[in-house]
Motif scaffolding. Structure first.
Motif, PDB file in Angstrom:
ATOM      1  N   VAL A 187      75.372  15.124  54.645  1.00  0.00           N
ATOM      2  CA  VAL A 187      74.503  16.098  55.305  1.00  0.00           C
ATOM      3  C   VAL A 187      75.272  16.859  56.373  1.00  0.00           C
ATOM      4  O   VAL A 187      75.186  18.087  56.470  1.00  0.00           O
ATOM      5  N   LEU A 188      76.035  16.131  57.191  1.00  0.00           N
ATOM      6  CA  LEU A 188      76.774  16.784  58.265  1.00  0.00           C
ATOM      7  C   LEU A 188      77.791  17.775  57.717  1.00  0.00           C
ATOM      8  O   LEU A 188      77.995  18.852  58.272  1.00  0.00           O
ATOM      9  N   HIS A 189      78.417  17.434  56.600  1.00  0.00           N
ATOM     10  CA  HIS A 189      79.425  18.312  56.023  1.00  0.00           C
ATOM     11  C   HIS A 189      78.809  19.561  55.400  1.00  0.00           C
ATOM     12  O   HIS A 189      79.525  20.523  55.116  1.00  0.00           O
ATOM     13  N   ARG A 190      77.506  19.567  55.235  1.00  0.00           N
ATOM     14  CA  ARG A 190      76.837  20.763  54.731  1.00  0.00           C
ATOM     15  C   ARG A 190      76.608  21.785  55.833  1.00  0.00           C
ATOM     16  O   ARG A 190      76.277  22.938  55.555  1.00  0.00           O
ATOM     17  N   GLY A 191      76.773  21.376  57.104  1.00  0.00           N
ATOM     18  CA  GLY A 191      76.670  22.321  58.200  1.00  0.00           C
ATOM     19  C   GLY A 191      75.377  22.214  58.992  1.00  0.00           C
ATOM     20  O   GLY A 191      74.445  21.491  58.626  1.00  0.00           O
ATOM     21  N   ALA A 349      78.564  13.805  68.685  1.00  0.00           N
ATOM     22  CA  ALA A 349      79.906  13.232  68.635  1.00  0.00           C
ATOM     23  C   ALA A 349      80.873  14.134  67.883  1.00  0.00           C
ATOM     24  O   ALA A 349      82.052  14.253  68.263  1.00  0.00           O
ATOM     25  N   SER A 350      80.394  14.790  66.839  1.00  0.00           N
ATOM     26  CA  SER A 350      81.260  15.689  66.069  1.00  0.00           C
ATOM     27  C   SER A 350      81.744  16.849  66.917  1.00  0.00           C
ATOM     28  O   SER A 350      82.925  17.224  66.895  1.00  0.00           O
ATOM     29  N   PHE A 351      80.831  17.449  67.678  1.00  0.00           N
ATOM     30  CA  PHE A 351      81.214  18.531  68.590  1.00  0.00           C
ATOM     31  C   PHE A 351      82.162  18.020  69.672  1.00  0.00           C
ATOM     32  O   PHE A 351      83.143  18.689  70.035  1.00  0.00           O
ATOM     33  N   ASP A 352      81.857  16.838  70.204  1.00  0.00           N
ATOM     34  CA  ASP A 352      82.663  16.297  71.300  1.00  0.00           C
ATOM     35  C   ASP A 352      84.083  15.973  70.862  1.00  0.00           C
ATOM     36  O   ASP A 352      85.052  16.266  71.571  1.00  0.00           O
ATOM     37  N   PHE A 353      84.232  15.371  69.688  1.00  0.00           N
ATOM     38  CA  PHE A 353      85.573  15.082  69.185  1.00  0.00           C
ATOM     39  C   PHE A 353      86.320  16.374  68.849  1.00  0.00           C
ATOM     40  O   PHE A 353      87.533  16.484  69.083  1.00  0.00           O
ATOM     41  N   ALA A 354      85.603  17.363  68.312  1.00  0.00           N
ATOM     42  CA  ALA A 354      86.227  18.658  68.024  1.00  0.00           C
ATOM     43  C   ALA A 354      86.715  19.316  69.310  1.00  0.00           C
ATOM     44  O   ALA A 354      87.757  19.987  69.330  1.00  0.00           O
ATOM     45  N   HIS A 355      85.975  19.109  70.390  1.00  0.00           N
ATOM     46  CA  HIS A 355      86.333  19.710  71.677  1.00  0.00           C
ATOM     47  C   HIS A 355      87.615  19.110  72.246  1.00  0.00           C
ATOM     48  O   HIS A 355      88.353  19.779  72.975  1.00  0.00           O
ATOM     49  N   LEU A 356      87.882  17.852  71.908  1.00  0.00           N
ATOM     50  CA  LEU A 356      89.070  17.192  72.456  1.00  0.00           C
ATOM     51  C   LEU A 356      90.357  17.822  71.944  1.00  0.00           C
ATOM     52  O   LEU A 356      91.358  17.861  72.659  1.00  0.00           O
ATOM     53  N   ALA A 357      90.344  18.322  70.726  1.00  0.00           N
ATOM     54  CA  ALA A 357      91.537  18.949  70.135  1.00  0.00           C
ATOM     55  C   ALA A 357      91.079  19.990  69.107  1.00  0.00           C
ATOM     56  O   ALA A 357      91.160  19.749  67.896  1.00  0.00           O
ATOM     57  N   PRO A 358      90.585  21.142  69.551  1.00  0.00           N
ATOM     58  CA  PRO A 358      90.004  22.143  68.645  1.00  0.00           C
ATOM     59  C   PRO A 358      90.933  22.592  67.520  1.00  0.00           C
ATOM     60  O   PRO A 358      90.466  22.876  66.412  1.00  0.00           O
ATOM     61  N   LYS A 359      92.225  22.653  67.798  1.00  0.00           N
ATOM     62  CA  LYS A 359      93.165  23.124  66.778  1.00  0.00           C
ATOM     63  C   LYS A 359      93.259  22.152  65.613  1.00  0.00           C
ATOM     64  O   LYS A 359      93.401  22.556  64.450  1.00  0.00           O
ATOM     65  N   ALA A 360      93.170  20.857  65.905  1.00  0.00           N
ATOM     66  CA  ALA A 360      93.357  19.836  64.872  1.00  0.00           C
ATOM     67  C   ALA A 360      92.047  19.270  64.332  1.00  0.00           C
ATOM     68  O   ALA A 360      91.978  18.822  63.193  1.00  0.00           O
ATOM     69  N   ILE A 361      90.993  19.289  65.176  1.00  0.00           N
ATOM     70  CA  ILE A 361      89.735  18.643  64.794  1.00  0.00           C
ATOM     71  C   ILE A 361      88.624  19.680  64.675  1.00  0.00           C
ATOM     72  O   ILE A 361      88.230  20.278  65.674  1.00  0.00           O
ATOM     73  N   THR A 362      88.144  19.870  63.475  1.00  0.00           N
ATOM     74  CA  THR A 362      86.982  20.728  63.268  1.00  0.00           C
ATOM     75  C   THR A 362      85.714  19.895  63.440  1.00  0.00           C
ATOM     76  O   THR A 362      85.768  18.675  63.608  1.00  0.00           O
ATOM     77  N   PHE A 363      84.574  20.558  63.381  1.00  0.00           N
ATOM     78  CA  PHE A 363      83.292  19.867  63.475  1.00  0.00           C
ATOM     79  C   PHE A 363      83.169  18.815  62.368  1.00  0.00           C
ATOM     80  O   PHE A 363      82.725  17.693  62.612  1.00  0.00           O
ATOM     81  N   LYS A 364      83.615  19.138  61.162  1.00  0.00           N
ATOM     82  CA  LYS A 364      83.506  18.200  60.045  1.00  0.00           C
ATOM     83  C   LYS A 364      84.460  17.021  60.195  1.00  0.00           C
ATOM     84  O   LYS A 364      84.109  15.877  59.898  1.00  0.00           O
ATOM     85  N   ILE A 365      85.668  17.290  60.669  1.00  0.00           N
ATOM     86  CA  ILE A 365      86.614  16.187  60.900  1.00  0.00           C
ATOM     87  C   ILE A 365      86.096  15.286  62.013  1.00  0.00           C
ATOM     88  O   ILE A 365      86.217  14.061  61.951  1.00  0.00           O
ATOM     89  N   GLY A 366      85.492  15.905  63.035  1.00  0.00           N
ATOM     90  CA  GLY A 366      84.881  15.115  64.103  1.00  0.00           C
ATOM     91  C   GLY A 366      83.801  14.200  63.562  1.00  0.00           C
ATOM     92  O   GLY A 366      83.622  13.071  64.034  1.00  0.00           O
ATOM     93  N   GLY A 367      83.082  14.673  62.531  1.00  0.00           N
ATOM     94  CA  GLY A 367      82.069  13.843  61.902  1.00  0.00           C
ATOM     95  C   GLY A 367      82.666  12.642  61.203  1.00  0.00           C
ATOM     96  O   GLY A 367      82.106  11.533  61.245  1.00  0.00           O
ATOM     97  N   VAL A 368      83.792  12.830  60.550  1.00  0.00           N
ATOM     98  CA  VAL A 368      84.464  11.715  59.875  1.00  0.00           C
ATOM     99  C   VAL A 368      84.926  10.681  60.903  1.00  0.00           C
ATOM    100  O   VAL A 368      84.765   9.467  60.702  1.00  0.00           O
ATOM    101  N   ILE A 369      85.482  11.155  62.017  1.00  0.00           N
ATOM    102  CA  ILE A 369      85.921  10.244  63.082  1.00  0.00           C
ATOM    103  C   ILE A 369      84.734   9.442  63.605  1.00  0.00           C
ATOM    104  O   ILE A 369      84.821   8.219  63.791  1.00  0.00           O
ATOM    105  N   THR A 370      83.618  10.126  63.820  1.00  0.00           N
ATOM    106  CA  THR A 370      82.409   9.459  64.299  1.00  0.00           C
ATOM    107  C   THR A 370      81.959   8.379  63.325  1.00  0.00           C
ATOM    108  O   THR A 370      81.642   7.250  63.723  1.00  0.00           O
ATOM    109  N   ALA A 371      81.913   8.723  62.045  1.00  0.00           N
ATOM    110  CA  ALA A 371      81.436   7.791  61.027  1.00  0.00           C
ATOM    111  C   ALA A 371      82.314   6.541  60.946  1.00  0.00           C
ATOM    112  O   ALA A 371      81.813   5.415  60.849  1.00  0.00           O
TER     113      ALA A 371
END
Length: 498
Positions: A187-191, A349-371
């Motif tokens: 669901v998260l990866h759908r946006g 959490a997805s937004f927060d992890f993306a904020h830590l390193a925007p160049k490397a972590i997108t919203f979707k990657i942040g979701g994977v880290i969270t999961a």
């Protein structure tokens, strides 16, 4: 090709509406399209925020919290009164944070740059991410238990898989957990638009299940309700009862402390300030109090049936004789849990992890880290009893409270609701939110000091009488610290002028 065209169109809008330049957009430390400012009019109206609150409240954790308050020495109506008071206070706090998010049009970690600096905002972002990860894991585990009960009812031959344990969870438990884990990640990866649609569906769905569960439990209790029922051997009376009611109100605030803090992640997409206020009034005040009422009713009615209030509705589902009813109820509970988990924890959490390193972590990657982290923390060990959950909430509020107080005081009293969106995405020293190397040192120091104080209040046994009030204490300390810093700065400016 379509993605590049969409990105180009968005970049044009960022330039036109907010004055962002190529330098802002190419700043990999502060910008990626997922944490960019909103362009155009938002598409989250009153109805979407109403459903957001429905999804936020309607969960197994919310039910366990409501019934668990009767284990603190309060009876049913006292617990309900405390929850109502807490929601009224939450309504005011959510309006403040929600309107700020709608005005600026950026997600929470970017909004925090206004107060803590473009680099310093990583501190509240990281803290909120950790809290979200823990709650994401707990909510996923709770929903998986409902699926497990359904699986055993339909396929009794799976029982051996439920008796073989690994890291504190059975093999069947792992299968059910990972099934819901994957569904939420999908669901998260759908946006965010898919998240909104799920919220619109999940909120009403659990109401159907809760009302049906209430009627079923009441019928088994011969429609008897003892509002003076309490789960504690020590019943609070007089002044102690008043303190207990206020403690419940504070713990309710702590329960939603994280989602309130990052409310801007959603209200930034709202169409107007009035839609935020209306959505909060309907979804939080009206719906939230109604859910608290039906939760307490189910808890009291279950006490008539089992001689003790059932704090976990999954146990009630296990008593359903009809496979069809169990299937419908389990699906409703699972959908609701997925909904609350995604909007209250996963998105943040997805937004927060993306904020830590925007160049490397997108919203979707942040979701994977969270999961992944949500499994690593083994939430089934964290979730053991309503009392533990309630005091864990107090610890959460201890750190989130000062952040909330600082952000609100700074936005409304110091900056007077004025902001420069483009400066939220620049590392240039002349940027309004650069402060000292990207850190607003006085505010960060204030947060650390207030956080230490509130952690002591929440966790040191000598202050156990105040532990449940850690969130409002933290908010008050954070708020007052900003006023003190403002007063000292004004005094310094006067002295320097002289």
């Amino acid at each position: 090709m379509e993605a590049s065209v969409a990105t180009s169109t968005a970049a044009s809008s960022w330039r036109t509406e907010h004055g962002l330049t190529d330098q802002h957009i190419s700043n990999g430390r502060l910008f990626n399209p997922d944490i960019a400012p909103r362009t155009g009019k938002g598409n989250w109206g009153t109805g979407s925020l109403f459903n957001w609150w429905m999804s936020a409240w309607h969960s197994l954790g919310g039910y366990a919290m409501a019934v668990g308050f009767m284990a603190l020495g309060l009876n049913g109506w006292q617990a309900l009164l405390g929850m109502a008071i807490g929601m009224i206070a939450m309504w005011g706090a959510s309006n403040l944070m929600g309107v700020a998010g709608q005005r600026v049009g950026v997600p929470f970690p970017v909004l925090a740059r206004m107060s803590f600096g473009v680099n310093g905002a990583n501190i509240p972002a990281f803290l909120r991410a950790i809290v979200a990860v823990c709650w994401y894991g707990i909510q996923t585990f709770l929903a998986s238990q409902a699926v497990l009960i359904l699986a055993l009812k339909i396929f009794p031959g799976l029982e051996p898989l439920n008796n073989t344990m690994f890291l504190g969870l059975s093999q069947l438990g792992w299968m059910c957990l990972l099934l819901l884990w994957a569904a939420q990640l999908f669901v998260l990866h759908r946006g965010m638009e898919t998240v909104r649609r799920l919220s619109d569906f999940a909120g009403p769905t659990i109401w159907i299940a809760m009302i049906a569960l209430a009627l079923w439990t009441l019928s088994r209790a011969d429609w008897k309700l003892d509002w003076n029922y309490t789960m504690s051997d020590q019943v609070l009376t007089g002044g102690a009862a008043v303190v207990g009611v206020l403690s419940v109100a504070s713990l309710v605030l702590a329960y939603m402390a994280g989602p309130m803090l990052n409310f801007a992640d959603f209200t930034r997409m709202s169409s107007s300030e009035s839609s935020v206020r209306r959505g909060n009034a309907l979804g939080l005040l009206l719906n939230g109090i109604a859910f608290a009422l039906i939760s307490v009713i189910i808890g009291i009615a279950s006490a008539e049936v089992y001689d003790a209030a059932v704090t976990d509705p999954i146990l009630l589902l296990g008593d359903l004789d009809s496979i069809t009813l169990l299937l419908v109820a389990t699906l409703a509970v699972s959908v609701a849990q997925v909904g609350v988990n995604i909007i209250c924890n996963f998105v943040s959490a997805s937004f927060d992890f993306a904020h830590l390193a925007p160049k490397a972590i997108t919203f979707k990657i942040g979701g994977v880290i969270t999961a992944v982290l949500a499994i690593v923390v083994m939430p089934w060990h964290m979730y053991s009893s309503p009392v533990i959950i309630n005091y864990f909430l107090g610890g959460v509020g201890a750190l989130v409270g000062p952040l909330f107080g600082i952000l609100i005081a700074d936005f409304y009293l110091v900056k007077k609701s004025k902001f420069i969106v483009k400066d939220l995405y620049t590392s240039a020293p002349q940027g309004a939110y650069h402060y000292s190397g990207g850190f607003n040192v006085p505010y960060i120091a204030a947060f650390l000091l207030c956080g230490i104080v509130t952690l002591i209040v929440a966790l040191v046994p000598a202050f156990s009488a105040l532990a449940s009030f850690s969130w409002p204490i933290g908010v008050t300390l954070g708020f007052l610290s900003v006023l003190a810093i403002k007063a000292l700065s004004s005094k310094k400016e006067i002295v320097e002028a002289i």
